[in-house]
Enzyme design. Structure first.
Site, mmCIF file in Angstrom:
data_model
loop_
_atom_site.group_PDB
_atom_site.id
_atom_site.type_symbol
_atom_site.label_atom_id
_atom_site.label_comp_id
_atom_site.label_asym_id
_atom_site.label_seq_id
_atom_site.Cartn_x
_atom_site.Cartn_y
_atom_site.Cartn_z
ATOM 1 N N ASP A 181 19.579 23.912 -5.038
ATOM 2 C CA ASP A 181 20.113 24.856 -4.042
ATOM 3 C C ASP A 181 20.858 26.005 -4.704
ATOM 4 O OD1 ASP A 181 19.274 23.758 -1.726
ATOM 5 O OD2 ASP A 181 21.227 23.020 -1.068
ATOM 6 N N LYS A 192 18.983 29.204 -1.000
ATOM 7 C CA LYS A 192 18.972 29.698 0.380
ATOM 8 C C LYS A 192 20.276 30.423 0.625
ATOM 9 C CE LYS A 192 17.516 25.740 2.568
ATOM 10 N NZ LYS A 192 17.681 24.973 3.782
ATOM 11 N N MET A 230 30.332 28.109 6.928
ATOM 12 C CA MET A 230 29.327 29.105 7.331
ATOM 13 C C MET A 230 29.848 30.009 8.451
ATOM 14 S SD MET A 230 26.031 26.569 7.375
ATOM 15 C CE MET A 230 26.863 25.272 8.284
HETATM 16 C C1 SAM Z 1 24.806 25.070 4.236
HETATM 17 S S1 SAM Z 1 26.528 24.735 4.094
HETATM 18 C C2 SAM Z 1 26.467 23.437 2.912
HETATM 19 C C3 SAM Z 1 27.759 22.683 2.788
HETATM 20 C C4 SAM Z 1 27.726 21.657 1.680
HETATM 21 N N1 SAM Z 1 26.742 20.621 1.944
HETATM 22 C C5 SAM Z 1 29.080 21.014 1.424
HETATM 23 O O1 SAM Z 1 29.264 19.819 1.675
HETATM 24 O O2 SAM Z 1 29.961 21.733 0.919
HETATM 25 C C6 SAM Z 1 27.045 26.125 3.132
HETATM 26 C C7 SAM Z 1 28.475 26.514 3.454
HETATM 27 O O3 SAM Z 1 29.378 25.667 2.762
HETATM 28 C C8 SAM Z 1 30.529 26.399 2.428
HETATM 29 N N2 SAM Z 1 30.678 26.404 0.969
HETATM 30 C C9 SAM Z 1 29.898 25.770 0.081
HETATM 31 N N3 SAM Z 1 30.370 25.922 -1.169
HETATM 32 C C10 SAM Z 1 31.487 26.665 -1.057
HETATM 33 C C11 SAM Z 1 32.455 27.149 -1.974
HETATM 34 N N4 SAM Z 1 32.371 26.897 -3.286
HETATM 35 N N5 SAM Z 1 33.500 27.868 -1.505
HETATM 36 C C12 SAM Z 1 33.613 28.117 -0.183
HETATM 37 N N6 SAM Z 1 32.734 27.697 0.729
HETATM 38 C C13 SAM Z 1 31.695 26.974 0.305
HETATM 39 C C14 SAM Z 1 30.367 27.797 2.972
HETATM 40 O O4 SAM Z 1 30.931 27.817 4.272
HETATM 41 C C15 SAM Z 1 28.868 27.919 3.024
HETATM 42 O O5 SAM Z 1 28.459 28.888 3.949
#
Ligand code: SAM
Length: 275
Positions: free
Chosen positions: A37, A59, A174
């Site tokens: 990813d 993505k 998100m």
């Molecule tokens: C499709 S979701 C996936 C979440 C992921 N499975 C998790 O448990 O963190 C993607 C969202 O996770 C959040 N996100 C993921 N990594 C991040 C990071 N390092 N800092 C801030 N937000 C993050 C953001 O809101 C982003 O839009």
């Protein structure tokens, strides 16, 4: 016909490559194929064999490099060819990661799989901003919700009317683009305008940025700071704790660029001392 392989749906953690689990690193070490990813740190590939087949399934909210159906088809195809497949997903694979859909497809195809949970950005980004999502004194509950729904839906997936005042801390993933709408849903449904809010961009990465405010002013604060995805929004009294327990962004060398004139494998120890 080759014997069917095995698929590991692995949580890569929130960004800092040190936050993958031991099990995640172990199964990467025996991968034939890694399907990765956008938010999984490229340095995690150091755990994988040098001749691993790497497929980038990055993505973003606007640009889907490979569609979800094609990703699932790829996983199934490689497993059917007898390969050990690691599907490396940002954070935890079952927290807004579509890991459930991929596991369902594997179950339907009769392909052996294992879920390796990961450290979700929902708790890690707040933690790196000095914000615990619960507190014995101010927050006995927290909810993690998506902010990605289309605004204006008559009955959205997230029941903001029930949620707004039902839990102490609301963590929204998100949700940067929809922040004005999310804030108005919370206010319209009874959350106090003075409730503290933090938005953490690129949590756990060296480029992490955190802005804070209240429901009354956080939209303007984010706009002025040009906060963008990926970001986690935290709503609740726990945000105040950042004033005393912020630890990552207050490190002496945080945000500075350090050039280490050594080979990467020699530099590791020195880098950890500097950080
Ligand atoms: C499709 S979701 C996936 C979440 C992921 N499975 C998790 O448990 O963190 C993607 C969202 O996770 C959040 N996100 C993921 N990594 C991040 C990071 N390092 N800092 C801030 N937000 C993050 C953001 O809101 C982003 O839009």
């Amino acid at each position: 016909m080759p014997e069917t392989g095995k698929v590991y749906l692995v949580g890569a953690g929130p960004g800092d490559p040190g936050l993958i689990t031991l099990r995640g690193a172990e199964v990467l070490g025996r991968a034939d194929t890694v399907i990765m990813d956008r938010l999984a740190h490229p340095r995690l590939l150091h755990h994988a064999p040098s001749d691993v087949e790497l497929i980038y399934a990055g993505k973003s909210s606007r640009r889907h490099t490979i569609g979800q159906e094609d990703i699932t088809a790829l996983i199934v195809d490689r497993a059917r060819a007898g390969r050990v497949v690691v599907r490396l997903k940002g954070g935890d694979p079952f927290v807004f990661g579509r890991g459930g859909e991929e596991a369902e497809a594997l179950a339907a195809e009769g392909i052996d799989f294992e879920i390796v949970p990961g450290v979700s950005s929902a708790i890690a980004a707040p933690a790196f901003a000095g914000i615990p999502v619960t507190s014995r004194f101010t927050a006995a509950s927290f909810a993690v919700v998506t902010g990605h729904e289309a605004p204006g839906k008559s009955r959205g997936d997230v029941r903001w009317d029930r949620l707004a005042t039902a839990v102490d801390t609301i963590v929204c993933l998100m949700g940067v683009e929809n922040l004005p709408w999310i804030v108005s849903e919370l206010l319209d449904n009874g959350r106090d305008a003075g409730t503290p809010v933090a938005v953490i961009e690129w949590g756990t990465h060296p480029r992490q940025r955190t802005v804070t405010g209240t429901l009354a002013d956080i939209v303007d604060i984010c706009r002025n700071a040009h906060i963008g995805a990926p970001a986690v929004t935290v709503v609740g009294e726990v945000v105040r704790l950042r004033q005393t327990i912020s630890w990552f962004e207050t490190r002496p060398l945080f945000g500075r660029r350090t050039i280490v004139t050594r080979a990467a494998d020699q530099a590791g120890e020195l880098s950890s001392l500097l950080l």
